[in-house]
Design a protein around this motif. Structure first.
Motif, PDB file in Angstrom:
ATOM      1  N   TRP A 218       9.469  -2.275  -2.628  1.00  0.00           N
ATOM      2  CA  TRP A 218       7.968  -3.171  -2.614  1.00  0.00           C
ATOM      3  C   TRP A 218       7.109  -2.995  -1.662  1.00  0.00           C
ATOM      4  CZ3 TRP A 218       5.731  -6.800  -5.066  1.00  0.00           C
ATOM      5  CH2 TRP A 218       4.479  -7.655  -4.562  1.00  0.00           C
ATOM      6  N   HIS A 219       7.540  -2.596  -0.584  1.00  0.00           N
ATOM      7  CA  HIS A 219       6.496  -2.293   0.621  1.00  0.00           C
ATOM      8  C   HIS A 219       5.909  -0.826   0.549  1.00  0.00           C
ATOM      9  CE1 HIS A 219       6.831  -5.777   2.867  1.00  0.00           C
ATOM     10  NE2 HIS A 219       8.007  -5.645   2.731  1.00  0.00           N
ATOM     11  N   PHE A 220       6.523  -0.032  -0.306  1.00  0.00           N
ATOM     12  CA  PHE A 220       6.036   1.706  -0.241  1.00  0.00           C
ATOM     13  C   PHE A 220       5.468   1.816  -1.495  1.00  0.00           C
ATOM     14  CE2 PHE A 220       8.556   1.526   3.714  1.00  0.00           C
ATOM     15  CZ  PHE A 220       7.699   2.137   4.650  1.00  0.00           C
ATOM     16  N   VAL A 221       5.975   1.087  -2.547  1.00  0.00           N
ATOM     17  CA  VAL A 221       5.343   1.423  -3.913  1.00  0.00           C
ATOM     18  C   VAL A 221       4.636   0.152  -4.623  1.00  0.00           C
ATOM     19  CG1 VAL A 221       6.160   2.198  -6.233  1.00  0.00           C
ATOM     20  CG2 VAL A 221       7.461   3.139  -4.231  1.00  0.00           C
ATOM     21  N   GLU A 222       5.440  -0.912  -5.205  1.00  0.00           N
ATOM     22  CA  GLU A 222       4.935  -2.014  -5.881  1.00  0.00           C
ATOM     23  C   GLU A 222       3.811  -2.702  -5.036  1.00  0.00           C
ATOM     24  OE1 GLU A 222       8.129  -4.499  -7.389  1.00  0.00           O
ATOM     25  OE2 GLU A 222       9.534  -2.810  -6.165  1.00  0.00           O
ATOM     26  N   GLU A 223       3.885  -3.074  -3.949  1.00  0.00           N
ATOM     27  CA  GLU A 223       2.734  -3.724  -3.298  1.00  0.00           C
ATOM     28  C   GLU A 223       1.424  -2.838  -3.346  1.00  0.00           C
ATOM     29  OE1 GLU A 223       2.383  -6.561   0.492  1.00  0.00           O
ATOM     30  OE2 GLU A 223       3.344  -4.813   0.882  1.00  0.00           O
ATOM     31  N   LYS A 224       1.724  -1.615  -2.892  1.00  0.00           N
ATOM     32  CA  LYS A 224       0.493  -0.657  -2.818  1.00  0.00           C
ATOM     33  C   LYS A 224      -0.157  -0.596  -4.052  1.00  0.00           C
ATOM     34  CE  LYS A 224       2.292   1.984   1.255  1.00  0.00           C
ATOM     35  NZ  LYS A 224       1.113   1.195   2.059  1.00  0.00           N
ATOM     36  N   MET A 225       0.723  -0.451  -5.088  1.00  0.00           N
ATOM     37  CA  MET A 225       0.147  -0.364  -6.634  1.00  0.00           C
ATOM     38  C   MET A 225      -0.805  -1.596  -6.831  1.00  0.00           C
ATOM     39  SD  MET A 225       0.466   2.622  -7.858  1.00  0.00           S
ATOM     40  CE  MET A 225       0.112   3.274  -6.077  1.00  0.00           C
ATOM     41  N   LEU A 226      -0.160  -2.723  -6.486  1.00  0.00           N
ATOM     42  CA  LEU A 226      -0.967  -4.139  -7.035  1.00  0.00           C
ATOM     43  C   LEU A 226      -2.419  -4.141  -6.623  1.00  0.00           C
ATOM     44  CD1 LEU A 226       2.091  -6.625  -6.724  1.00  0.00           C
ATOM     45  CD2 LEU A 226       1.063  -5.576  -8.830  1.00  0.00           C
ATOM     46  N   LYS A 227      -2.656  -3.493  -5.386  1.00  0.00           N
ATOM     47  CA  LYS A 227      -4.056  -3.297  -4.911  1.00  0.00           C
ATOM     48  C   LYS A 227      -4.969  -3.057  -6.015  1.00  0.00           C
ATOM     49  CE  LYS A 227      -2.570  -2.732  -0.302  1.00  0.00           C
ATOM     50  NZ  LYS A 227      -2.566  -1.589   1.158  1.00  0.00           N
ATOM     51  N   TYR A 228      -4.550  -2.157  -7.020  1.00  0.00           N
ATOM     52  CA  TYR A 228      -5.120  -1.639  -7.976  1.00  0.00           C
ATOM     53  C   TYR A 228      -5.104  -2.343  -9.207  1.00  0.00           C
ATOM     54  CZ  TYR A 228      -4.891   2.478  -5.300  1.00  0.00           C
ATOM     55  OH  TYR A 228      -5.045   3.263  -3.793  1.00  0.00           O
ATOM     56  N   LYS A 229      -4.869  -3.732  -9.174  1.00  0.00           N
ATOM     57  CA  LYS A 229      -4.656  -4.380 -10.383  1.00  0.00           C
ATOM     58  C   LYS A 229      -5.831  -4.715 -11.007  1.00  0.00           C
ATOM     59  CE  LYS A 229      -4.306  -8.730  -7.955  1.00  0.00           C
ATOM     60  NZ  LYS A 229      -3.752 -10.109  -7.759  1.00  0.00           N
ATOM     61  N   ASN A 230      -7.076  -4.615 -10.376  1.00  0.00           N
ATOM     62  CA  ASN A 230      -8.391  -4.908 -11.172  1.00  0.00           C
ATOM     63  C   ASN A 230      -9.075  -3.493 -11.300  1.00  0.00           C
ATOM     64  OD1 ASN A 230      -8.103  -7.823 -11.231  1.00  0.00           O
ATOM     65  ND2 ASN A 230      -8.696  -7.987  -9.113  1.00  0.00           N
ATOM     66  N   PHE A 231      -8.573  -2.733 -11.156  1.00  0.00           N
ATOM     67  CA  PHE A 231      -8.965  -1.150 -11.202  1.00  0.00           C
ATOM     68  C   PHE A 231      -9.661  -0.943 -12.820  1.00  0.00           C
ATOM     69  CE2 PHE A 231      -8.778   3.203 -12.357  1.00  0.00           C
ATOM     70  CZ  PHE A 231      -9.819   3.760 -11.333  1.00  0.00           C
ATOM     71  N   ILE A 232      -8.796  -1.761 -13.670  1.00  0.00           N
ATOM     72  CA  ILE A 232      -9.082  -1.650 -15.219  1.00  0.00           C
ATOM     73  C   ILE A 232      -9.588  -3.144 -15.567  1.00  0.00           C
ATOM     74  CG2 ILE A 232      -8.493  -1.292 -17.554  1.00  0.00           C
ATOM     75  CD1 ILE A 232      -6.868   1.168 -16.546  1.00  0.00           C
ATOM     76  N   LYS A 233     -10.679  -3.243 -15.912  1.00  0.00           N
ATOM     77  CA  LYS A 233     -11.029  -4.619 -16.108  1.00  0.00           C
ATOM     78  C   LYS A 233     -11.442  -5.008 -17.612  1.00  0.00           C
ATOM     79  CE  LYS A 233     -13.236  -5.115 -11.448  1.00  0.00           C
ATOM     80  NZ  LYS A 233     -14.491  -5.772 -10.920  1.00  0.00           N
TER      81      LYS A 233
END
Length: 287
Positions: free
Chosen positions: A272-287
């Protein structure tokens, strides 16, 4: 049920289909890719035989099929072959194809902007799925088999998923009282006693789980904020961790449960802390 609840809320918050699809990919794949790399690193330590090089080469096929979601393979020659649960590396991954299929089916509701129409369509879908589930229907069996989906599992899992989605339309603050939760729990117990659980469960279990899950409990909330969302990490690492322990030790069920829980939650925390959470920061990268 929980997935249906949260994914439908995500669909409603998504501004475009591509954004919704991107968020689903981002939630599933980064951690899954790291899991596959983690498994590859372990292979030399788990392998028993004389052809490790060819086994590692064959691992590419295992990983690619796993990442496809729909062609999951569970065995690599020489790994876990002496375990009580013989050979299977990560038996939990079979449900991801069903999960992803439900994600895609919900896309059709993106175009339905009227709440009542969405509710009606979801309810009809739930009733059809429930009927197929209860009657053990093989409707469209050959069609789903082409993408390696078993209709028995599909109709069972989709029933709970759609039930969770339907709950998003309820006034949870008004309905979620102690008396309602106790009532739902008693219905579950009675259904078990009178062997009606399979018929009752799709209506009651989703409500009970979500009503309990959304309770505003100070200490549990605080723990969740510190630990993060470990659910997916626990899911993808749990089976593998248990197989590793049974590969090296002869553990009784209780010993296996305690040790695997500890190590699975450590891996889930790191995921969660090193992969999943960091990736979720890009959830609006594609709109």
């Amino acid at each position: 049920a929980l997935s249906g609840y949260f994914i439908f809320l995500s669909l409603q918050r998504s501004k475009t289909i591509t954004n919704y699809f991107w968020k689903r990919i981002l939630r599933l794949y980064p951690a899954l890719i790291v899991l596959m790399v983690f498994t590859l690193v372990l292979i030399p330590f788990l392998y028993v035989g004389n052809h490790l090089t060819s086994t590692i080469k064959n691992y590419g096929d295992y990983a690619l099929n796993g990442l496809s979601l729909y062609r999951v393979k569970y065995y690599i020659t020489g790994v876990f072959e002496n375990n009580p649960y013989k050979g299977a590396i990560n038996g939990s991954l079979w449900t991801l194809a069903y999960e992803f299929t439900m994600y895609m089916l919900l896309i059709f509701l993106f175009f339905v902007r009227k709440k009542k129409i969405s509710l009606v369509l979801l309810f009809i879908g739930f009733l059809i799925s429930y009927w197929f589930f209860q009657t053990e229907s093989t409707f469209a069996h050959q069609s789903f088999l082409k993408i390696n989906l078993d209709t028995t599992q599909l109709y069972r899992l989709s029933t709970y998923f759609l039930a969770g989605s339907l709950i998003t339309f309820l006034d949870l603050k008004k309905l979620n009282t102690l008396y309602v939760r106790i009532g739902l729990f008693l219905i579950i117990v009675i259904s078990l006693l009178f062997n009606t659980y399979p018929v009752i469960a799709p209506f009651v279990i989703p409500l009970f789980l979500i009503f309990v899950g959304i309770l505003n409990t100070k200490y549990i909330n605080g723990l969740g904020e510190k630990m993060g969302d470990l659910s997916y990490g626990v899911y993808i690492y749990g089976f593998l961790v248990q197989q590793i322990f049974m590969n090296y030790f002869h553990l009784c069920p209780l010993e296996l449960m305690v040790l695997s829980l500890i190590f699975t939650y450590i891996l889930a925390y790191l995921s969660w802390h090193f992969v999943e959470e960091k990736m979720l920061k890009y959830k609006n990268f594609i709109k």
